[in-house]
Design a protein around this motif. Structure first.
Motif, PDB file in Angstrom:
ATOM      1  N   ARG A 206      -1.935 -24.257 -57.030  1.00  0.00           N
ATOM      2  CA  ARG A 206      -3.121 -24.737 -57.738  1.00  0.00           C
ATOM      3  C   ARG A 206      -2.740 -25.601 -58.914  1.00  0.00           C
ATOM      4  O   ARG A 206      -1.562 -25.751 -59.223  1.00  0.00           O
ATOM      5  CB  ARG A 206      -3.933 -23.535 -58.210  1.00  0.00           C
ATOM      6  N   ALA A 207      -3.743 -26.156 -59.573  1.00  0.00           N
ATOM      7  CA  ALA A 207      -3.554 -26.913 -60.813  1.00  0.00           C
ATOM      8  C   ALA A 207      -4.759 -26.646 -61.709  1.00  0.00           C
ATOM      9  O   ALA A 207      -5.867 -26.425 -61.221  1.00  0.00           O
ATOM     10  CB  ALA A 207      -3.425 -28.403 -60.514  1.00  0.00           C
ATOM     11  N   ASP A 208      -4.531 -26.673 -63.009  1.00  0.00           N
ATOM     12  CA  ASP A 208      -5.619 -26.402 -63.955  1.00  0.00           C
ATOM     13  C   ASP A 208      -6.764 -27.391 -63.836  1.00  0.00           C
ATOM     14  O   ASP A 208      -7.914 -27.043 -64.039  1.00  0.00           O
ATOM     15  CB  ASP A 208      -5.092 -26.402 -65.395  1.00  0.00           C
ATOM     16  N   TYR A 209      -6.468 -28.648 -63.515  1.00  0.00           N
ATOM     17  CA  TYR A 209      -7.493 -29.683 -63.426  1.00  0.00           C
ATOM     18  C   TYR A 209      -8.268 -29.643 -62.114  1.00  0.00           C
ATOM     19  O   TYR A 209      -9.222 -30.392 -61.930  1.00  0.00           O
ATOM     20  CB  TYR A 209      -6.844 -31.070 -63.576  1.00  0.00           C
ATOM     21  N   CYS A 210      -7.894 -28.780 -61.194  1.00  0.00           N
ATOM     22  CA  CYS A 210      -8.458 -28.755 -59.847  1.00  0.00           C
ATOM     23  C   CYS A 210      -9.690 -27.856 -59.777  1.00  0.00           C
ATOM     24  O   CYS A 210      -9.582 -26.627 -59.784  1.00  0.00           O
ATOM     25  CB  CYS A 210      -7.381 -28.280 -58.866  1.00  0.00           C
ATOM     26  N   GLY A 211     -10.862 -28.459 -59.686  1.00  0.00           N
ATOM     27  CA  GLY A 211     -12.103 -27.705 -59.579  1.00  0.00           C
ATOM     28  C   GLY A 211     -12.195 -26.902 -58.289  1.00  0.00           C
ATOM     29  O   GLY A 211     -12.718 -25.789 -58.271  1.00  0.00           O
ATOM     30  N   PHE A 212     -11.684 -27.463 -57.191  1.00  0.00           N
ATOM     31  CA  PHE A 212     -11.705 -26.743 -55.920  1.00  0.00           C
ATOM     32  C   PHE A 212     -10.797 -25.512 -55.973  1.00  0.00           C
ATOM     33  O   PHE A 212     -11.076 -24.504 -55.324  1.00  0.00           O
ATOM     34  CB  PHE A 212     -11.295 -27.656 -54.762  1.00  0.00           C
ATOM     35  N   CYS A 213      -9.719 -25.591 -56.751  1.00  0.00           N
ATOM     36  CA  CYS A 213      -8.830 -24.431 -56.930  1.00  0.00           C
ATOM     37  C   CYS A 213      -9.593 -23.289 -57.593  1.00  0.00           C
ATOM     38  O   CYS A 213      -9.537 -22.146 -57.141  1.00  0.00           O
ATOM     39  CB  CYS A 213      -7.613 -24.797 -57.783  1.00  0.00           C
ATOM     40  N   ARG A 214     -10.305 -23.605 -58.658  1.00  0.00           N
ATOM     41  CA  ARG A 214     -11.080 -22.582 -59.365  1.00  0.00           C
ATOM     42  C   ARG A 214     -12.164 -21.999 -58.455  1.00  0.00           C
ATOM     43  O   ARG A 214     -12.407 -20.797 -58.456  1.00  0.00           O
ATOM     44  CB  ARG A 214     -11.682 -23.155 -60.642  1.00  0.00           C
ATOM     45  N   GLN A 215     -12.806 -22.872 -57.665  1.00  0.00           N
ATOM     46  CA  GLN A 215     -13.854 -22.413 -56.757  1.00  0.00           C
ATOM     47  C   GLN A 215     -13.271 -21.469 -55.695  1.00  0.00           C
ATOM     48  O   GLN A 215     -13.829 -20.407 -55.427  1.00  0.00           O
ATOM     49  CB  GLN A 215     -14.527 -23.611 -56.091  1.00  0.00           C
TER      50      GLN A 215
ATOM     51  N   ARG B 266      -0.590 -16.663 -57.623  1.00  0.00           N
ATOM     52  CA  ARG B 266      -0.871 -18.089 -57.770  1.00  0.00           C
ATOM     53  C   ARG B 266       0.305 -18.789 -58.424  1.00  0.00           C
ATOM     54  O   ARG B 266       1.098 -18.173 -59.137  1.00  0.00           O
ATOM     55  CB  ARG B 266      -2.174 -18.322 -58.522  1.00  0.00           C
ATOM     56  N   PHE B 267       0.399 -20.078 -58.148  1.00  0.00           N
ATOM     57  CA  PHE B 267       1.502 -20.892 -58.650  1.00  0.00           C
ATOM     58  C   PHE B 267       0.923 -22.218 -59.120  1.00  0.00           C
ATOM     59  O   PHE B 267       0.249 -22.904 -58.355  1.00  0.00           O
ATOM     60  CB  PHE B 267       2.525 -21.128 -57.525  1.00  0.00           C
ATOM     61  N   ASP B 268       1.174 -22.563 -60.383  1.00  0.00           N
ATOM     62  CA  ASP B 268       0.630 -23.787 -60.961  1.00  0.00           C
ATOM     63  C   ASP B 268       1.565 -24.971 -60.762  1.00  0.00           C
ATOM     64  O   ASP B 268       2.715 -24.933 -61.213  1.00  0.00           O
ATOM     65  CB  ASP B 268       0.352 -23.594 -62.461  1.00  0.00           C
ATOM     66  N   LEU B 269       1.052 -25.997 -60.085  1.00  0.00           N
ATOM     67  CA  LEU B 269       1.805 -27.247 -59.948  1.00  0.00           C
ATOM     68  C   LEU B 269       1.912 -27.915 -61.308  1.00  0.00           C
ATOM     69  O   LEU B 269       0.994 -27.837 -62.117  1.00  0.00           O
ATOM     70  CB  LEU B 269       1.090 -28.209 -58.995  1.00  0.00           C
ATOM     71  N   GLY B 270       3.010 -28.562 -61.539  1.00  0.00           N
ATOM     72  CA  GLY B 270       3.182 -29.287 -62.790  1.00  0.00           C
ATOM     73  C   GLY B 270       3.498 -28.402 -63.980  1.00  0.00           C
ATOM     74  O   GLY B 270       3.547 -28.872 -65.109  1.00  0.00           O
ATOM     75  N   SER B 271       3.739 -27.137 -63.720  1.00  0.00           N
ATOM     76  CA  SER B 271       4.070 -26.226 -64.802  1.00  0.00           C
ATOM     77  C   SER B 271       5.439 -26.588 -65.366  1.00  0.00           C
ATOM     78  O   SER B 271       6.327 -27.028 -64.651  1.00  0.00           O
ATOM     79  CB  SER B 271       4.082 -24.792 -64.276  1.00  0.00           C
ATOM     80  N   GLU B 272       5.609 -26.395 -66.633  1.00  0.00           N
ATOM     81  CA  GLU B 272       6.884 -26.688 -67.292  1.00  0.00           C
ATOM     82  C   GLU B 272       7.857 -25.518 -67.196  1.00  0.00           C
ATOM     83  O   GLU B 272       8.987 -25.614 -67.639  1.00  0.00           O
ATOM     84  CB  GLU B 272       6.638 -27.029 -68.772  1.00  0.00           C
ATOM     85  N   GLN B 273       7.416 -24.428 -66.599  1.00  0.00           N
ATOM     86  CA  GLN B 273       8.242 -23.225 -66.588  1.00  0.00           C
ATOM     87  C   GLN B 273       9.351 -23.281 -65.539  1.00  0.00           C
ATOM     88  O   GLN B 273       9.290 -24.028 -64.577  1.00  0.00           O
ATOM     89  CB  GLN B 273       7.384 -21.994 -66.362  1.00  0.00           C
ATOM     90  N   THR B 274      10.342 -22.454 -65.750  1.00  0.00           N
ATOM     91  CA  THR B 274      11.405 -22.251 -64.778  1.00  0.00           C
ATOM     92  C   THR B 274      11.027 -21.032 -63.950  1.00  0.00           C
ATOM     93  O   THR B 274      10.494 -20.060 -64.477  1.00  0.00           O
ATOM     94  CB  THR B 274      12.744 -21.999 -65.506  1.00  0.00           C
ATOM     95  N   VAL B 275      11.280 -21.107 -62.650  1.00  0.00           N
ATOM     96  CA  VAL B 275      10.985 -19.980 -61.776  1.00  0.00           C
ATOM     97  C   VAL B 275      12.282 -19.491 -61.135  1.00  0.00           C
ATOM     98  O   VAL B 275      13.262 -20.218 -61.061  1.00  0.00           O
ATOM     99  CB  VAL B 275       9.953 -20.345 -60.685  1.00  0.00           C
ATOM    100  N   VAL B 276      12.262 -18.258 -60.684  1.00  0.00           N
ATOM    101  CA  VAL B 276      13.371 -17.696 -59.929  1.00  0.00           C
ATOM    102  C   VAL B 276      12.958 -17.751 -58.465  1.00  0.00           C
ATOM    103  O   VAL B 276      11.964 -17.141 -58.070  1.00  0.00           O
ATOM    104  CB  VAL B 276      13.676 -16.244 -60.357  1.00  0.00           C
ATOM    105  N   ASP B 277      13.706 -18.516 -57.668  1.00  0.00           N
ATOM    106  CA  ASP B 277      13.392 -18.683 -56.254  1.00  0.00           C
ATOM    107  C   ASP B 277      13.748 -17.406 -55.487  1.00  0.00           C
ATOM    108  O   ASP B 277      14.358 -16.484 -56.033  1.00  0.00           O
ATOM    109  CB  ASP B 277      14.163 -19.885 -55.696  1.00  0.00           C
TER     110      ASP B 277
END
Length: 162
Positions: free
Chosen positions: A57-66, A89-100
């Motif tokens: 998802r992305a914060d700017y995505c209205g369809f994601c919230r819906q 959930r996983f945010d696209l464009g996040s600045e965070q580091t993830v553990v794969d």
């Protein structure tokens, strides 16, 4: 100045209704846990014997919230899916580091690229190794039938693990 008790009572009642109407929105926004440590999720998936539904998802995505409000959050709240699938959930464009899944620390963009997830919303159905076990659901353009598509994908993902 004399105040009308009925006016004050009605005003307070309206205020209380307004405040309580905000509460589900605030609670729902946090209902789907964020995924940032897939190795830890892997252990939970293996222990429970269930796949992962990862909502990209992305914060700017209205369809994601819906999608989250109409399907994913009610699924979590119901408890009926707890033994069938892990929902995150996983945010696209996040600045965070993830553990794969393999324990490697990577940035969120690299994780998304590895899973070819660049459109939002996208639902991925993954096994404990991070492999897709059901056809991903792209977009949210037919809410009337989406629940059936989602249920079919969850069933397919479960069967792939057995």
């Amino acid at each position: 100045m004399h105040t009308n008790p009925t006016f004050i009572t009605n005003w307070l009642f309206a205020l209380a209704l307004w405040v309580t109407s905000l509460a589900p929105t605030a609670i729902a926004a946090e209902a789907i846990p964020e995924a940032n440590d897939f190795q830890a999720l892997q252990q939970e998936m293996q222990r429970k014997g269930i796949p992962l539904l990862l909502a990209v998802r992305a914060d700017y995505c209205g369809f994601c919230r819906q999608l989250e409000t109409e399907h994913l959050e009610p699924m979590l709240r119901s408890g009926q899916y707890d033994a069938r699938i892990l929902i995150r959930r996983f945010d696209l464009g996040s600045e965070q580091t993830v553990v794969d899944f393999n324990g490697e620390r990577i940035d969120a963009d690299e994780f998304a690229a590895r899973h070819q997830a660049s459109l939002t919303p996208t639902l991925l159905f993954l096994d404990a190794e991070g492999k897709e076990v059901a056809e991903r659901l792209l977009g949210y353009n037919s809410p009337d039938f989406y629940g059936a598509y989602l249920e079919d994908a969850i069933t397919t993902a479960q069967r792939a693990l057995n």
